[in-house]
Design a protein around this motif. Structure first.
Motif, PDB file in Angstrom:
ATOM      1  N   ALA A 145     -15.036  11.694 -12.455  1.00 51.66           N
ATOM      2  CA  ALA A 145     -15.912  13.272 -11.255  1.00 51.66           C
ATOM      3  C   ALA A 145     -14.018  13.061 -10.214  1.00 51.66           C
ATOM      4  CB  ALA A 145     -16.690  12.082 -10.292  1.00 51.66           C
ATOM      5  N   ALA A 146     -13.113  11.981 -10.448  1.00 49.56           N
ATOM      6  CA  ALA A 146     -11.905  12.676  -9.597  1.00 49.56           C
ATOM      7  C   ALA A 146     -10.887  13.387 -10.457  1.00 49.56           C
ATOM      8  CB  ALA A 146     -11.095  11.514  -9.399  1.00 49.56           C
ATOM      9  N   GLY A 147     -11.253  13.769 -11.467  1.00 49.02           N
ATOM     10  CA  GLY A 147     -10.624  14.771 -12.359  1.00 49.02           C
ATOM     11  C   GLY A 147      -9.117  14.628 -11.547  1.00 49.02           C
ATOM     12  N   TYR A 148      -8.067  15.694 -12.137  1.00 52.31           N
ATOM     13  CA  TYR A 148      -6.997  15.495 -11.588  1.00 52.31           C
ATOM     14  C   TYR A 148      -6.041  14.841 -10.154  1.00 52.31           C
ATOM     15  CZ  TYR A 148      -6.525  19.777 -14.696  1.00 52.31           C
ATOM     16  OH  TYR A 148      -7.283  20.399 -15.922  1.00 52.31           O
ATOM     17  N   ALA A 149      -7.025  14.356  -9.032  1.00 49.86           N
ATOM     18  CA  ALA A 149      -6.428  13.522  -8.645  1.00 49.86           C
ATOM     19  C   ALA A 149      -6.471  12.137  -8.704  1.00 49.86           C
ATOM     20  CB  ALA A 149      -7.973  13.822  -7.214  1.00 49.86           C
ATOM     21  N   PHE A 150      -7.231  11.986 -10.303  1.00 52.21           N
ATOM     22  CA  PHE A 150      -6.524  11.211 -10.506  1.00 52.21           C
ATOM     23  C   PHE A 150      -5.617  10.115 -10.713  1.00 52.21           C
ATOM     24  CE2 PHE A 150      -5.915   7.898 -14.119  1.00 52.21           C
ATOM     25  CZ  PHE A 150      -6.991   6.376 -14.121  1.00 52.21           C
ATOM     26  N   ALA A 151      -4.570  11.123 -11.129  1.00 51.03           N
ATOM     27  CA  ALA A 151      -3.219  11.093 -11.743  1.00 51.03           C
ATOM     28  C   ALA A 151      -2.378  11.330  -9.887  1.00 51.03           C
ATOM     29  CB  ALA A 151      -2.690  12.406 -11.936  1.00 51.03           C
ATOM     30  N   LEU A 152      -2.885  10.878  -8.447  1.00 48.63           N
ATOM     31  CA  LEU A 152      -1.873  11.157  -7.604  1.00 48.63           C
ATOM     32  C   LEU A 152      -2.800  10.255  -6.887  1.00 48.63           C
ATOM     33  CD1 LEU A 152      -2.430  15.097  -6.998  1.00 48.63           C
ATOM     34  CD2 LEU A 152      -0.778  13.318  -8.068  1.00 48.63           C
ATOM     35  N   ARG A 153      -4.257   9.489  -6.740  1.00 46.75           N
ATOM     36  CA  ARG A 153      -4.880   8.979  -6.449  1.00 46.75           C
ATOM     37  C   ARG A 153      -5.625   8.242  -7.603  1.00 46.75           C
ATOM     38  NH1 ARG A 153      -7.939  11.567  -2.363  1.00 46.75           N
ATOM     39  NH2 ARG A 153      -7.983   9.057  -1.528  1.00 46.75           N
ATOM     40  N   PRO A 154      -5.302   6.879  -7.856  1.00 45.99           N
ATOM     41  CA  PRO A 154      -4.482   6.346  -7.170  1.00 45.99           C
ATOM     42  C   PRO A 154      -3.374   6.156  -7.631  1.00 45.99           C
ATOM     43  CG  PRO A 154      -5.723   4.670  -8.909  1.00 45.99           C
ATOM     44  CD  PRO A 154      -6.513   6.210  -8.986  1.00 45.99           C
ATOM     45  N   VAL A 155      -3.182   6.580  -9.302  1.00 46.59           N
ATOM     46  CA  VAL A 155      -2.121   6.593 -10.110  1.00 46.59           C
ATOM     47  C   VAL A 155      -0.657   6.810  -9.480  1.00 46.59           C
ATOM     48  CG1 VAL A 155      -0.844   7.433 -12.236  1.00 46.59           C
ATOM     49  CG2 VAL A 155      -2.941   6.962 -12.348  1.00 46.59           C
ATOM     50  N   LEU A 156      -0.352   7.673  -8.766  1.00 41.99           N
ATOM     51  CA  LEU A 156       1.334   8.011  -7.792  1.00 41.99           C
ATOM     52  C   LEU A 156       0.795   7.042  -6.797  1.00 41.99           C
ATOM     53  CD1 LEU A 156       3.461   9.729  -7.642  1.00 41.99           C
ATOM     54  CD2 LEU A 156       2.168  11.170  -5.893  1.00 41.99           C
ATOM     55  N   VAL A 157       0.360   6.593  -6.526  1.00 41.23           N
ATOM     56  CA  VAL A 157       0.138   5.593  -5.291  1.00 41.23           C
ATOM     57  C   VAL A 157       0.729   4.306  -5.904  1.00 41.23           C
ATOM     58  CG1 VAL A 157      -1.231   4.660  -3.170  1.00 41.23           C
ATOM     59  CG2 VAL A 157      -1.267   7.412  -3.863  1.00 41.23           C
ATOM     60  N   ASP A 158      -0.183   3.485  -6.985  1.00 44.83           N
ATOM     61  CA  ASP A 158       0.009   2.856  -7.223  1.00 44.83           C
ATOM     62  C   ASP A 158       1.641   2.538  -7.670  1.00 44.83           C
ATOM     63  OD1 ASP A 158      -2.069   1.983  -6.889  1.00 44.83           O
ATOM     64  OD2 ASP A 158      -3.219   1.726  -8.122  1.00 44.83           O
ATOM     65  N   SER A 159       1.858   3.396  -9.126  1.00 42.67           N
ATOM     66  CA  SER A 159       2.933   3.463  -9.194  1.00 42.67           C
ATOM     67  C   SER A 159       4.487   3.353  -8.490  1.00 42.67           C
ATOM     68  CB  SER A 159       3.142   4.702  -9.826  1.00 42.67           C
ATOM     69  OG  SER A 159       2.569   4.562 -11.116  1.00 42.67           O
ATOM     70  N   LEU A 160       4.466   4.367  -7.096  1.00 38.29           N
ATOM     71  CA  LEU A 160       5.053   4.837  -5.917  1.00 38.29           C
ATOM     72  C   LEU A 160       5.053   2.614  -5.656  1.00 38.29           C
ATOM     73  CD1 LEU A 160       4.610   8.101  -4.422  1.00 38.29           C
ATOM     74  CD2 LEU A 160       6.452   7.346  -5.921  1.00 38.29           C
ATOM     75  N   LEU A 161       4.630   2.579  -4.823  1.00 35.56           N
ATOM     76  CA  LEU A 161       4.356   0.711  -4.478  1.00 35.56           C
ATOM     77  C   LEU A 161       4.757  -0.110  -5.395  1.00 35.56           C
ATOM     78  CD1 LEU A 161       0.905   1.021  -3.275  1.00 35.56           C
ATOM     79  CD2 LEU A 161       2.900   0.903  -1.617  1.00 35.56           C
ATOM     80  N   LEU A 162       4.609   0.148  -6.696  1.00 37.99           N
ATOM     81  CA  LEU A 162       5.263  -0.517  -7.475  1.00 37.99           C
ATOM     82  C   LEU A 162       6.515  -0.913  -7.725  1.00 37.99           C
ATOM     83  CD1 LEU A 162       4.366  -3.043  -9.827  1.00 37.99           C
ATOM     84  CD2 LEU A 162       4.156  -1.459 -11.441  1.00 37.99           C
ATOM     85  N   VAL A 163       7.066   0.229  -7.965  1.00 39.02           N
ATOM     86  CA  VAL A 163       8.467   0.334  -7.379  1.00 39.02           C
ATOM     87  C   VAL A 163       9.221  -0.316  -6.638  1.00 39.02           C
ATOM     88  CG1 VAL A 163      10.371   2.176  -7.623  1.00 39.02           C
ATOM     89  CG2 VAL A 163       8.408   2.524  -9.305  1.00 39.02           C
ATOM     90  N   VAL A 164       9.026   0.432  -5.804  1.00 40.48           N
ATOM     91  CA  VAL A 164       9.525  -0.038  -3.799  1.00 40.48           C
ATOM     92  C   VAL A 164       9.313  -1.959  -4.009  1.00 40.48           C
ATOM     93  CG1 VAL A 164       8.464  -0.152  -1.266  1.00 40.48           C
ATOM     94  CG2 VAL A 164       8.658   2.072  -2.733  1.00 40.48           C
ATOM     95  N   ALA A 165       8.081  -2.668  -4.377  1.00 38.98           N
ATOM     96  CA  ALA A 165       8.581  -3.846  -4.494  1.00 38.98           C
ATOM     97  C   ALA A 165       9.489  -4.438  -5.678  1.00 38.98           C
ATOM     98  CB  ALA A 165       6.865  -3.852  -5.147  1.00 38.98           C
ATOM     99  N   ALA A 166       9.739  -3.707  -7.385  1.00 40.76           N
ATOM    100  CA  ALA A 166      10.768  -3.765  -8.049  1.00 40.76           C
ATOM    101  C   ALA A 166      11.550  -3.826  -6.712  1.00 40.76           C
ATOM    102  CB  ALA A 166      10.363  -2.947  -8.819  1.00 40.76           C
ATOM    103  N   VAL A 167      12.287  -2.791  -6.707  1.00 36.47           N
ATOM    104  CA  VAL A 167      13.512  -2.502  -6.278  1.00 36.47           C
ATOM    105  C   VAL A 167      13.792  -4.134  -5.031  1.00 36.47           C
ATOM    106  CG1 VAL A 167      14.861  -0.496  -4.279  1.00 36.47           C
ATOM    107  CG2 VAL A 167      13.418   0.024  -6.710  1.00 36.47           C
ATOM    108  N   LEU A 168      13.196  -3.522  -3.823  1.00 35.07           N
ATOM    109  CA  LEU A 168      13.459  -5.076  -3.038  1.00 35.07           C
ATOM    110  C   LEU A 168      13.401  -6.348  -3.906  1.00 35.07           C
ATOM    111  CD1 LEU A 168      11.121  -3.784  -0.361  1.00 35.07           C
ATOM    112  CD2 LEU A 168      12.769  -3.665  -0.010  1.00 35.07           C
ATOM    113  N   TYR A 169      12.353  -6.203  -5.205  1.00 32.98           N
ATOM    114  CA  TYR A 169      12.456  -8.098  -5.023  1.00 32.98           C
ATOM    115  C   TYR A 169      13.603  -8.194  -6.130  1.00 32.98           C
ATOM    116  CZ  TYR A 169      11.005 -12.121  -7.186  1.00 32.98           C
ATOM    117  OH  TYR A 169      10.239 -14.005  -7.765  1.00 32.98           O
ATOM    118  N   ASN A 170      14.121  -7.749  -6.545  1.00 33.52           N
ATOM    119  CA  ASN A 170      15.017  -7.373  -7.997  1.00 33.52           C
ATOM    120  C   ASN A 170      16.450  -7.730  -7.026  1.00 33.52           C
ATOM    121  OD1 ASN A 170      14.022  -7.602 -10.149  1.00 33.52           O
ATOM    122  ND2 ASN A 170      13.025  -5.581 -10.638  1.00 33.52           N
TER     123      ASN A 170
END
Length: 394
Positions: A145-170
Motif C-alpha cells: 500500500a505504501a508503494g514508492y513511498a516505502f523507499a522514502l519512509r521508512p527506508v530513506l529515513v532509517d538509512s540516514l539515521l543509521l549513517v548519522v549514528a555510524a559517523v558519530l559513533y565510529n
C-alpha cells in the motif's frame, strides 16, 4: 574442572582476555550497532509512526548496521552505499510490485536482480539492498500500500539515521568513517615527496593498474589493501633476513627526566649528552611522556631565528611565577602518550614509525612497562646497514 566465574560462557567471551584488543573491537562494534539501531528505531518512530500500522523500521537496516559498525572501512558500508543502495533497491522493488503485483517468487527474484544491477550502475552496491527489494515485494499489504513511498519512509529515513549514528559513533571511538577510498602518502615534512616506505617496492600506480584489471567488487578499502601489501612485504623481509629485535640494538644507558625536572636541567642534559629527546618517567620507571628539542622550540615561542638565543634563555630561566603562568618543568611541555615498543619487537616494525610518522626516538619497555632502553633513527639505520652488509658478505 568447572569455571569459578559466575558469568555465562558467552558473556565471558566478550570480556578482555588474551586477545584483549580484538575482543574490545568486537564489543565496540556490537555496542555501536545497538546504538545505531536504537537511534533509527526511536527517531523513526517519532518521525513516521502516526499510527500503529505505520512502518518505521525495516529488517534490512539490521544488516546495514553490521556493515556500518563492524566493517566501517568496507566500500559496501560507506554512506552512499548504505543510503543509495537501500533507497534504489526499495524503488526497484516497489516498481516491480506496481508492474507485476506483489507476493510472487518470480517477482521477488526479478526485483532483487534488478536492484543489484541498479546498485552496480549507480556505484552504491550494498548487500542489504537486496533484502530491501525483497521486502518491497513480499512485505505484505502495508508495504504494498505504501508503494514508492516505502523507499522514502521508512527506508530513506532509517538509512540516514543509521549513517548519522555510524559517523558519530565510529569517529568518537577512534575509527575513521566514512573512509576515503584512496591511499594517503602525504609527507610529514609538507613536501611533495611520498612517504619513505612507499618509495621502493610496488607503487600506488601499480596497485591502481591491478585494481583496474580486477573486474570484481572488493570488500576492502583501497588504502587498507595497500597497507596489507606493505605489511606483507615487511613480514617477507623479516622472514628472509631474520629477526633483529629492539633489545639487540637499543641503547640501555638511557638519559631520562621526570615530570618535575626543571626545563633548564633537561635542556642541559640533552646538550651535554648530544641527544635529541628524553623519556619522561614516573617513580615506577614507567614512561609517561617524552620531551624533545622540538617541544622546547614549540613551547618557547622560538619562531624568530634572529632572537632565538635570547628567547631560549628567557624560556629556560626560572621565573618565580606559578606553573599555570609559565612552563617551568618538563611535564608541562612533554608529549604525552609516547609511542613505545617492547624488547621483542622486530625492528622492521619501527620502520613505518620512524620513516613515515616522524618519530625519532622510540622508548623500549619491558614486560612490566618499565623503561629498558631507547632506539633512535641512528640505531635503526646502523642495524639495517649491518644487516645488508652481512647479507652481501654471505
Amino acid at each position: 574442572m568447572p569455571s569459578s566465574s559466575p558469568l555465562p560462557a558467552w558473556l565471558q567471551g566478550l570480556l578482555p582476555g588474551p586477545n584483549t584488543a580484538g575482543r574490545r573491537e568486537q564489543l565496540r562494534a556490537a555496542v555501536g550497532a545497538l546504538a545505531g539501531l536504537l537511534l533509527a528505531a526511536f527517531a523513526g518512530h517519532f518521525l513516521l509512526a502516526r499510527d500503529s500500522a505505520q512502518l518505521f523500521l525495516v529488517a534490512p537496516i539490521g544488516a546495514s548496521a553490521v556493515l556500518a559498525f563492524c566493517l566501517p572501512a568496507s566500500p559496501l558500508a560507506q554512506p552512499w552505499s548504505v543510503v543509495g543502495g537501500n533507497v534504489v533497491s526499495g524503488l526497484v522493488g516497489a516498481a516491480c510490485v506496481q508492474l507485476f503485483g506483489g507476493g510472487g517468487l518470480a517477482v521477488a527474484g526479478l526485483a532483487v536482480a534488478l536492484a543489484i544491477a541498479a546498485m552496480f550502475a549507480l556505484r552504491c552496491l550494498h548487500p542489504p539492498g537486496g533484502a530491501v527489494a525483497l521486502t518491497a515485494v513480499i512485505g505484505g499489504p502495508a508495504v504494498h500500500a505504501a508503494g514508492y513511498a516505502f523507499a522514502l519512509r521508512p527506508v530513506l529515513v532509517d538509512s540516514l539515521l543509521l549513517v548519522v549514528a555510524a559517523v558519530l559513533y565510529n569517529n568518537l571511538s577512534g575509527r575513521r568513517y566514512p573512509q576515503r577510498q584512496q591511499a594517503a602518502h602525504a609527507s610529514s615534512h609538507a613536501t611533495a615527496d611520498v612517504k619513505p616506505t612507499v618509495r621502493l617496492g610496488f607503487t600506488p600506480e601499480d596497485l591502481d593498474a591491478v585494481l583496474r584489471q580486477h573486474n570484481q567488487v572488493l570488500d576492502i578499502s583501497r588504502d587498507q589493501l595497500e597497507t596489507l601489501f606493505l605489511q606483507t612485504e615487511m613480514r617477507a623481509h623479516q622472514r628472509r633476513f631474520g629477526i633483529i629485535r629492539c633489545a639487540d640494538i637499543m641503547s640501555r644507558d638511557v638519559v631520562s627526566a621526570e615530570f618535575a625536572t626543571p626545563l633548564d636541567a633537561a635542556w642541559r642534559a640533552m646538550r651535554e649528552h648530544n641527544i635529541g629527546a628524553l623519556p619522561v618517567l614516573n617513580r615506577a620507571k614507567r614512561v609517561i611522556g617524552i620531551v624533545s628539542q622540538g617541544d622546547f622550540l614549540d613551547h618557547g615561542g622560538l619562531e624568530d631565528y634572529g632572537r632565538l638565543r635570547r628567547q631560549l634563555r628567557n624560556f629556560l630561566r626560572p621565573s618565580g611565577l606559578s606553573h599555570t603562568e609559565k612552563a617551568e618543568v618538563v611535564g608541562q611541555i612533554m608529549s604525552t602518550k609516547p609511542r613505545t615498543a617492547g624488547l621483542d619487537t622486530a625492528i622492521v616494525d619501527l620502520v613505518p614509525l620512524m620513516a613515515d610518522s616522524g618519530f625519532h626516538h622510540i622508548p623500549i619497555v619491558d614486560a612490566e612497562q618499565r623503561l629498558a632502553g631507547i632506539v633512535t633513527q641512528s640505531d635503526l639505520v646502523a642495524a639495517l646497514y649491518e644487516q645488508r652488509f652481512a647479507e652481501a658478505a654471505a
